[in-house]
Scaffold this motif. Structure first.
Motif, PDB file in Angstrom:
ATOM      1  N   ILE A 199     -16.466  25.467 -35.018  1.00  0.00           N
ATOM      2  CA  ILE A 199     -16.136  26.598 -35.895  1.00  0.00           C
ATOM      3  C   ILE A 199     -16.464  27.920 -35.201  1.00  0.00           C
ATOM      4  N   GLU A 200     -17.612  27.934 -34.489  1.00  0.00           N
ATOM      5  CA  GLU A 200     -17.996  29.172 -33.797  1.00  0.00           C
ATOM      6  C   GLU A 200     -16.949  29.560 -32.755  1.00  0.00           C
ATOM      7  N   ASP A 201     -16.471  28.561 -32.000  1.00  0.00           N
ATOM      8  CA  ASP A 201     -15.421  28.842 -31.012  1.00  0.00           C
ATOM      9  C   ASP A 201     -14.179  29.414 -31.690  1.00  0.00           C
ATOM     10  N   LEU A 202     -13.864  28.836 -32.860  1.00  0.00           N
ATOM     11  CA  LEU A 202     -12.692  29.317 -33.600  1.00  0.00           C
ATOM     12  C   LEU A 202     -12.859  30.775 -34.004  1.00  0.00           C
ATOM     13  N   ILE A 203     -14.063  31.098 -34.494  1.00  0.00           N
ATOM     14  CA  ILE A 203     -14.319  32.473 -34.916  1.00  0.00           C
ATOM     15  C   ILE A 203     -14.109  33.416 -33.729  1.00  0.00           C
ATOM     16  N   LEU A 204     -14.647  33.004 -32.563  1.00  0.00           N
ATOM     17  CA  LEU A 204     -14.480  33.840 -31.373  1.00  0.00           C
ATOM     18  C   LEU A 204     -13.009  33.994 -31.010  1.00  0.00           C
ATOM     19  N   GLN A 221     -26.814  32.470 -33.154  1.00  0.00           N
ATOM     20  CA  GLN A 221     -25.358  32.503 -33.316  1.00  0.00           C
ATOM     21  C   GLN A 221     -24.877  33.943 -33.511  1.00  0.00           C
ATOM     22  N   ALA A 222     -25.615  34.689 -34.318  1.00  0.00           N
ATOM     23  CA  ALA A 222     -25.242  36.077 -34.576  1.00  0.00           C
ATOM     24  C   ALA A 222     -25.126  36.846 -33.266  1.00  0.00           C
ATOM     25  N   ARG A 223     -26.117  36.677 -32.401  1.00  0.00           N
ATOM     26  CA  ARG A 223     -26.087  37.428 -31.129  1.00  0.00           C
ATOM     27  C   ARG A 223     -24.963  36.943 -30.223  1.00  0.00           C
ATOM     28  N   ARG A 224     -24.622  35.642 -30.335  1.00  0.00           N
ATOM     29  CA  ARG A 224     -23.536  35.116 -29.485  1.00  0.00           C
ATOM     30  C   ARG A 224     -22.181  35.703 -29.855  1.00  0.00           C
ATOM     31  N   VAL A 225     -21.928  35.875 -31.151  1.00  0.00           N
ATOM     32  CA  VAL A 225     -20.558  36.234 -31.538  1.00  0.00           C
ATOM     33  C   VAL A 225     -20.380  37.710 -31.912  1.00  0.00           C
ATOM     34  N   ALA A 226     -21.494  38.429 -32.174  1.00  0.00           N
ATOM     35  CA  ALA A 226     -21.348  39.739 -32.806  1.00  0.00           C
ATOM     36  C   ALA A 226     -20.842  40.820 -31.867  1.00  0.00           C
ATOM     37  N   ASP A 227     -19.886  41.606 -32.367  1.00  0.00           N
ATOM     38  CA  ASP A 227     -19.598  42.896 -31.750  1.00  0.00           C
ATOM     39  C   ASP A 227     -20.540  43.917 -32.349  1.00  0.00           C
ATOM     40  N   ARG A 228     -20.798  43.734 -33.640  1.00  0.00           N
ATOM     41  CA  ARG A 228     -21.738  44.599 -34.351  1.00  0.00           C
ATOM     42  C   ARG A 228     -22.650  43.720 -35.180  1.00  0.00           C
ATOM     43  N   LEU A 229     -23.902  44.128 -35.210  1.00  0.00           N
ATOM     44  CA  LEU A 229     -24.889  43.346 -35.944  1.00  0.00           C
ATOM     45  C   LEU A 229     -25.532  44.268 -36.979  1.00  0.00           C
ATOM     46  N   ALA A 230     -25.662  43.778 -38.199  1.00  0.00           N
ATOM     47  CA  ALA A 230     -26.319  44.572 -39.238  1.00  0.00           C
ATOM     48  C   ALA A 230     -27.384  43.715 -39.893  1.00  0.00           C
ATOM     49  N   LEU A 231     -28.522  44.316 -40.165  1.00  0.00           N
ATOM     50  CA  LEU A 231     -29.627  43.568 -40.771  1.00  0.00           C
ATOM     51  C   LEU A 231     -29.855  44.052 -42.197  1.00  0.00           C
ATOM     52  N   LEU A 232     -29.771  43.102 -43.122  1.00  0.00           N
ATOM     53  CA  LEU A 232     -30.056  43.410 -44.520  1.00  0.00           C
ATOM     54  C   LEU A 232     -31.455  42.890 -44.795  1.00  0.00           C
TER      55      LEU A 232
END
Lengths: 283, 276
Positions: A199-204, A221-232
């Motif tokens: 699924i991760e590959d698909l998202i990419l 995973q967040a760091r692997r795929v993110a262009d932008r990261l937001a922390l709530l």
């Protein structure tokens, strides 16, 4: 990857895929705020990842973006602009949800055949004639790498597929409607490692074609795929956005909140205020 | 020592469960065998196509089967669509009134059938002028099984997972499509159970039908004719007809057979529905 739409650019049903702009967004269940005061720009055609400890309102936030929060007794404030349109003010939520697809934590295939799972929404949204639907079904199933696995059993119940296959079917179902935005609510967390990787590959592979908002509690995973990261981050008055940046958010430069920084660095952290805000959206 | 106690307790529980199961199976087997033995002299295929003679002592059950079928059909054809529609409305409604409706339905379900029979007679027989007829009987039966259908159907409709409803909403499916393609298929087993139970209740009903459908054992020719159902016939022959025991038992065997057929047919239907 299979190009899902004509042209190499990100061209949705209404032209180009647009950015999302969240302004003063908040959601309350009764008197409790799940999150509040969120201002965020989700860039077009990029993958934006929303992270945070459970109970900080991530899933609730996602549900306000396609107005699924309206299925529950929730109160929403603020604006969500998709391009120039305020989707919270649009009278018909159906028009919003056609432009914004969503995948849930647990795969949600309908109790229908593999084919019908995609065909029913296509019919509903006026994709005719039948061979156009067939074509769309094949294209999207190929795009999620499921075609070769299910081509001989398109008429078998979708619920006979494995968990990972079901989740890819749900992704195909959402893509078939050619949305501009994809909301992914922890799409890998109910799957085994191999299926999650798939699924991760698909998202990419969808980067550049859709505006993607991914909610996850898997920091790696967040760091692997993110262009932008937001922390709530959970607070006394619901979750608040405490940091927005690139995939390396909080690594080089610490955030003002020390425990939020520790969380982003993968250290153990006691989360204050969580007990009071730990209310799952339930969507 | 303690371990032995626990083991003994487990064994005892198992024993109790086994004995009560066997008792239950034994009782129903005995009932069926007793019925078959009593009915033996009167059993035969002629029951299905001969008209009853000598107040039910001789002949068959043809007119009675026709009346039963007609009344049950009228009742179900009214109650099933109305009940399912009401259940959909109830499950979608978020108002306080839904609870009021549910409580009233439970009251209606608990009402003695003889009372419902009187209501049916007044409402449909007198007020609508239908008199003693298949129509009055069918309408009264519909009234009687409606709460059952509604409650069962509602349980079924609620059994569709919330996640799938959310997924349907996220795909911008209309409420109608969601209902037709996702919710109702998930509710199918409950709906089938509701229909089976309703048929069972309808077939077994006597009190409410004596008042409304009448007791004539002649062959009905229209919905405005009176008719006698199997259960009413059994009651009448067993109680009012001297030497009618074998005939009553034979009619009871036919009733049991019909119930069995209905059950099996529904199970088969469900299997087919699921594998499709």
């Amino acid at each position: 990857m299979t190009v899902l739409r004509a042209g190499a650019t990100c061209a949705g049903a209404s032209g180009t895929c647009a950015e999302l702009r969240l302004e003063g967004l908040g959601l309350a269940y009764g008197a409790r705020w799940a999150f509040r005061g969120v201002d965020l720009i989700v860039p077009a055609c990029r993958i934006s990842v929303l992270v945070g400890p459970s109970g900080c309102g991530k899933s609730s936030l996602l549900s306000t973006l396609n107005r699924l929060d309206e299925l529950q007794d929730a109160r929403c404030e603020g604006r969500v602009l998709l391009g120039k349109q305020d989707i919270r003010a649009e009278p018909d939520p159906v028009l919003v949800r056609r432009r914004i697809g969503m995948i849930f934590q647990r795969p949600t295939p309908f109790p229908l055949s593999v084919r019908a799972n995609i065909e029913v929404p296509l019919c509903e949204h006026g994709v005719r004639p039948a061979h156009a639907r067939e074509e769309r079904i094949e294209t999207t199933l190929r795009a999620v790498g499921l075609w070769d696995e299910v081509r001989d059993r398109l008429d078998a119940p979708a619920q006979q597929l494995s968990g990972g296959q079901q989740q890819r079917l749900c992704l195909a179902r959402a893509l078939a409607l050619q949305p501009e935005v994809l909301l992914l609510d922890e799409p890998c967390s109910a799957l085994d490692l191999r299926a999650a990787g798939h699924i991760e590959d698909l998202i990419l592979s969808l980067r550049g074609f859709y505006t993607i908002v991914l909610v996850t509690h898997d920091l790696a995973q967040a760091r692997r795929v993110a262009d932008r990261l937001a922390l709530l981050w959970p607070g006394a008055d619901g979750g608040r956005l405490v940091g927005v940046g690139g995939a390396d958010l909080g690594l080089a430069e610490p955030l003002p909140d020390a425990s939020a920084t520790a969380y982003l660095r993968g250290e153990r952290v006691a989360v204050a205020g969580l007990a009071r805000t730990a209310m799952k959206s339930g969507v | 020592m303690r371990k032995l106690d626990l083991m003994l307790r487990d064994q005892a529980l198992l024993g109790v469960a086994l004995v009560s199961t066997l008792a239950l199976i034994g009782a129903s087997t005995w009932l069926v065998i007793d019925l078959l033995v009593t009915a033996w002299p009167r059993l035969g295929w002629h029951l299905l196509w001969q008209a009853p003679a000598r107040a039910g002592r001789a002949g068959g059950l043809s007119s009675i089967l026709v009346a039963t079928g007609a009344i049950v059909a009228i009742g179900l054809l009214l109650a099933a669509p109305l009940g399912i529609a009401a259940a959909v409305a109830l499950s979608e409604a978020r108002s306080r009134w839904a609870d009021v409706v549910r409580t009233s339905l439970d009251l209606l379900a608990g009402a003695p059938s003889i009372v419902l029979g009187l209501v049916g007679l007044l409402l449909f027989g007198d007020l609508l002028g239908l008199g003693y007829s298949l129509a009055t009987g069918g309408l009264t039966l519909a009234l009687m099984v409606l709460p059952l259908v509604i409650r069962f159907a509602e349980v079924g409709i609620r059994s569709a997972p919330a996640e799938q409803r959310a997924a349907a909403a996220a795909l911008a499916l209309s409420r109608w499509t969601t209902l037709r393609r996702i919710v109702l298929p998930a509710a199918l087993p409950s709906l089938a159970a509701a229909i089976t139970l309703s048929i069972g209740r309808a077939l077994a009903e006597t009190a409410a039908l004596v008042f409304t459908a009448g007791g004539s054992d002649r062959m009905p020719t229209s919905w405005a004719d009176p008719g006698r159902t199997l259960a009413v016939h059994i009651y009448d022959v067993a109680l009012n007809v001297a030497g009618g025991d074998a005939s009553a038992a034979a009619a009871a065997v036919v009733l049991l057979a019909i119930l069995l057929v209905v059950q099996v047919a529904l199970i088969v239907c469900l299997r087919c529905g699921r594998s499709r």
